[in-house]
Write a protein that holds these residues in place. Structure first.
Motif, PDB file in Angstrom:
ATOM      1  N   GLY A 142       0.807  -1.213   0.000  1.00 24.79           N
ATOM      2  CA  GLY A 142       0.000   0.000   0.000  1.00 24.79           C
ATOM      3  C   GLY A 142       0.838   1.260   0.000  1.00 24.79           C
ATOM      4  O   GLY A 142       0.498   2.244  -0.663  1.00 24.79           O
ATOM      5  N   ALA A 143       1.949   1.239   0.730  1.00 30.19           N
ATOM      6  CA  ALA A 143       2.820   2.420   0.794  1.00 30.19           C
ATOM      7  C   ALA A 143       3.326   2.793  -0.594  1.00 30.19           C
ATOM      8  O   ALA A 143       3.451   3.979  -0.925  1.00 30.19           O
ATOM      9  N   GLN A 144       3.611   1.782  -1.414  1.00 30.64           N
ATOM     10  CA  GLN A 144       4.106   2.025  -2.778  1.00 30.64           C
ATOM     11  C   GLN A 144       3.012   2.636  -3.650  1.00 30.64           C
ATOM     12  O   GLN A 144       3.224   3.612  -4.363  1.00 30.64           O
ATOM     13  N   TRP A 145       1.814   2.057  -3.584  1.00 34.83           N
ATOM     14  CA  TRP A 145       0.712   2.557  -4.410  1.00 34.83           C
ATOM     15  C   TRP A 145       0.339   3.994  -4.056  1.00 34.83           C
ATOM     16  O   TRP A 145      -0.014   4.786  -4.924  1.00 34.83           O
ATOM     17  N   MET A 146       0.394   4.323  -2.764  1.00 33.27           N
ATOM     18  CA  MET A 146      -0.105   5.633  -2.321  1.00 33.27           C
ATOM     19  C   MET A 146       0.891   6.767  -2.529  1.00 33.27           C
ATOM     20  O   MET A 146       0.510   7.933  -2.442  1.00 33.27           O
ATOM     21  N   LYS A 147       2.142   6.452  -2.788  1.00 37.39           N
ATOM     22  CA  LYS A 147       3.138   7.526  -2.840  1.00 37.39           C
ATOM     23  C   LYS A 147       3.195   8.237  -4.194  1.00 37.39           C
ATOM     24  O   LYS A 147       3.874   9.251  -4.330  1.00 37.39           O
ATOM     25  N   GLN A 148       2.477   7.736  -5.192  1.00 32.75           N
ATOM     26  CA  GLN A 148       2.520   8.373  -6.509  1.00 32.75           C
ATOM     27  C   GLN A 148       1.238   8.074  -7.276  1.00 32.75           C
ATOM     28  O   GLN A 148       0.457   7.199  -6.886  1.00 32.75           O
ATOM     29  N   THR A 149       1.044   8.819  -8.359  1.00 39.13           N
ATOM     30  CA  THR A 149      -0.111   8.579  -9.221  1.00 39.13           C
ATOM     31  C   THR A 149      -0.009   7.202  -9.853  1.00 39.13           C
ATOM     32  O   THR A 149       1.054   6.801 -10.332  1.00 39.13           O
ATOM     33  N   VAL A 150      -1.116   6.475  -9.841  1.00 39.27           N
ATOM     34  CA  VAL A 150      -1.173   5.162 -10.476  1.00 39.27           C
ATOM     35  C   VAL A 150      -1.761   5.347 -11.872  1.00 39.27           C
ATOM     36  O   VAL A 150      -2.891   5.825 -12.021  1.00 39.27           O
ATOM     37  N   SER A 151      -0.996   4.984 -12.889  1.00 39.64           N
ATOM     38  CA  SER A 151      -1.400   5.216 -14.272  1.00 39.64           C
ATOM     39  C   SER A 151      -1.568   3.896 -15.013  1.00 39.64           C
ATOM     40  O   SER A 151      -0.702   3.020 -14.947  1.00 39.64           O
ATOM     41  N   PHE A 152      -2.673   3.777 -15.726  1.00 35.35           N
ATOM     42  CA  PHE A 152      -2.920   2.606 -16.573  1.00 35.35           C
ATOM     43  C   PHE A 152      -2.589   2.954 -18.027  1.00 35.35           C
ATOM     44  O   PHE A 152      -3.405   2.752 -18.929  1.00 35.35           O
ATOM     45  N   ASP A 153      -1.375   3.471 -18.236  1.00 33.99           N
ATOM     46  CA  ASP A 153      -1.001   3.956 -19.562  1.00 33.99           C
ATOM     47  C   ASP A 153      -0.619   2.834 -20.525  1.00 33.99           C
ATOM     48  O   ASP A 153      -0.451   3.077 -21.720  1.00 33.99           O
ATOM     49  N   ARG A 154      -0.505   1.616 -20.039  1.00 28.71           N
ATOM     50  CA  ARG A 154      -0.187   0.498 -20.933  1.00 28.71           C
ATOM     51  C   ARG A 154      -1.439  -0.233 -21.419  1.00 28.71           C
ATOM     52  O   ARG A 154      -1.342  -1.115 -22.276  1.00 28.71           O
ATOM     53  N   LEU A 155      -2.573   0.116 -20.853  1.00 32.39           N
ATOM     54  CA  LEU A 155      -3.824  -0.533 -21.228  1.00 32.39           C
ATOM     55  C   LEU A 155      -4.197  -0.156 -22.657  1.00 32.39           C
ATOM     56  O   LEU A 155      -4.128   1.012 -23.042  1.00 32.39           O
ATOM     57  N   LYS A 156      -4.578  -1.160 -23.454  1.00 34.34           N
ATOM     58  CA  LYS A 156      -4.982  -0.899 -24.842  1.00 34.34           C
ATOM     59  C   LYS A 156      -6.353  -1.496 -25.116  1.00 34.34           C
ATOM     60  O   LYS A 156      -6.715  -2.544 -24.565  1.00 34.34           O
ATOM     61  N   LEU A 157      -7.084  -0.822 -25.988  1.00 33.55           N
ATOM     62  CA  LEU A 157      -8.428  -1.245 -26.387  1.00 33.55           C
ATOM     63  C   LEU A 157      -8.385  -1.789 -27.810  1.00 33.55           C
ATOM     64  O   LEU A 157      -7.760  -1.194 -28.692  1.00 33.55           O
ATOM     65  N   THR A 158      -9.069  -2.908 -28.036  1.00 39.22           N
ATOM     66  CA  THR A 158      -9.091  -3.508 -29.362  1.00 39.22           C
ATOM     67  C   THR A 158     -10.507  -3.945 -29.719  1.00 39.22           C
ATOM     68  O   THR A 158     -11.344  -4.146 -28.831  1.00 39.22           O
TER      69      THR A 158
END
Length: 224
Positions: free
Chosen positions: A124-140
């Protein structure tokens, strides 16, 4: 803007018969999620957000990004997303009225898939310390896709959902699966899947607000 977690056990970890509310594990019950770039999402939403789907897969813009609060810093979590139909309809865009119209019943549902954040699992400490981005997600729109992309039907409307799953260390953790996650969704992130933008104002806003579209801004319209 923060999303209110759904209080009914669903999607991840199975459903409770009758749809009764679940008592969530303490590791997820206090989790809060804030959508990044909420103002931009709202701009798109007012116009009717469209997301391109291609055979090879296309990244979303705006990118789904969140800030997370209230996790147990020492506990491990998996983060993932899925996409559910907003309704059972297929749409078409009426250019003369610049509006979306119902074109009939929805096509058969595409195979349901989830996208795991590549940093999962993490504390949890890792997730909360920065913005979590789903920039690798792709739609097909490729029903035979074997790259793990999210498969969607073009001209259908979807709601992205974000799931926070506590990695329960107990040996019988499967018994508690429905208690160990929370689901969040933001109505302003709904979109229509398209193979080409229908609303020219969506095209203009994407170019104006997407840093990767800078080249398009410097090109005369006649050169497109």
């Amino acid at each position: 803007m923060e999303a209110v977690p759904q209080s009914v056990c669903c999607a991840v970890g199975g459903c409770v018969q009758g749809g009764g509310p679940c008592v969530k594990a303490v590791q997820v019950s206090g989790v809060r999620v804030q959508l990044e770039m909420a103002a931009l999402w709202q701009q798109f939403d007012r116009l009717g957000t469209e997301m391109i789907v291609t055979k090879a897969g296309r990244r979303m813009f705006p990118t789904f990004q969140v800030q997370i609060f209230g996790m147990d810093p020492a506990a491990e979590y998996v983060l993932l997303m899925d996409f559910i139909p907003v309704d059972d309809k297929r749409y078409r865009y009426a250019f003369h009225s610049s509006s979306w119209l119902v074109a009939g019943r929805a096509d058969p549902a595409a195979p349901g898939r989830v996208h795991f954040h590549p940093d999962s699992p993490a504390r949890g400490a890792q997730w909360m310390k920065q913005t979590v981005s789903f920039d690798r997600l792709k739609l097909t729109n490729n029903l035979l896709d074997d790259n793990g992309h999210i498969i969607l039907n073009s001209m259908h409307r979807y709601q992205p959902r974000f799931h926070v799953v506590f990695v329960d260390p107990r040996r019988d953790s499967q018994r508690y699966a429905q208690h160990n996650f929370n689901t969040f969704q933001f109505p302003e992130t709904q979109f229509t899947a398209v193979t080409a933008y229908q609303n020219h104002r969506i095209t203009q806003l994407k170019i104006a607000s997407n840093p990767f579209a800078k080249g398009f801004r410097e090109v005369d319209n006649d050169d497109w």
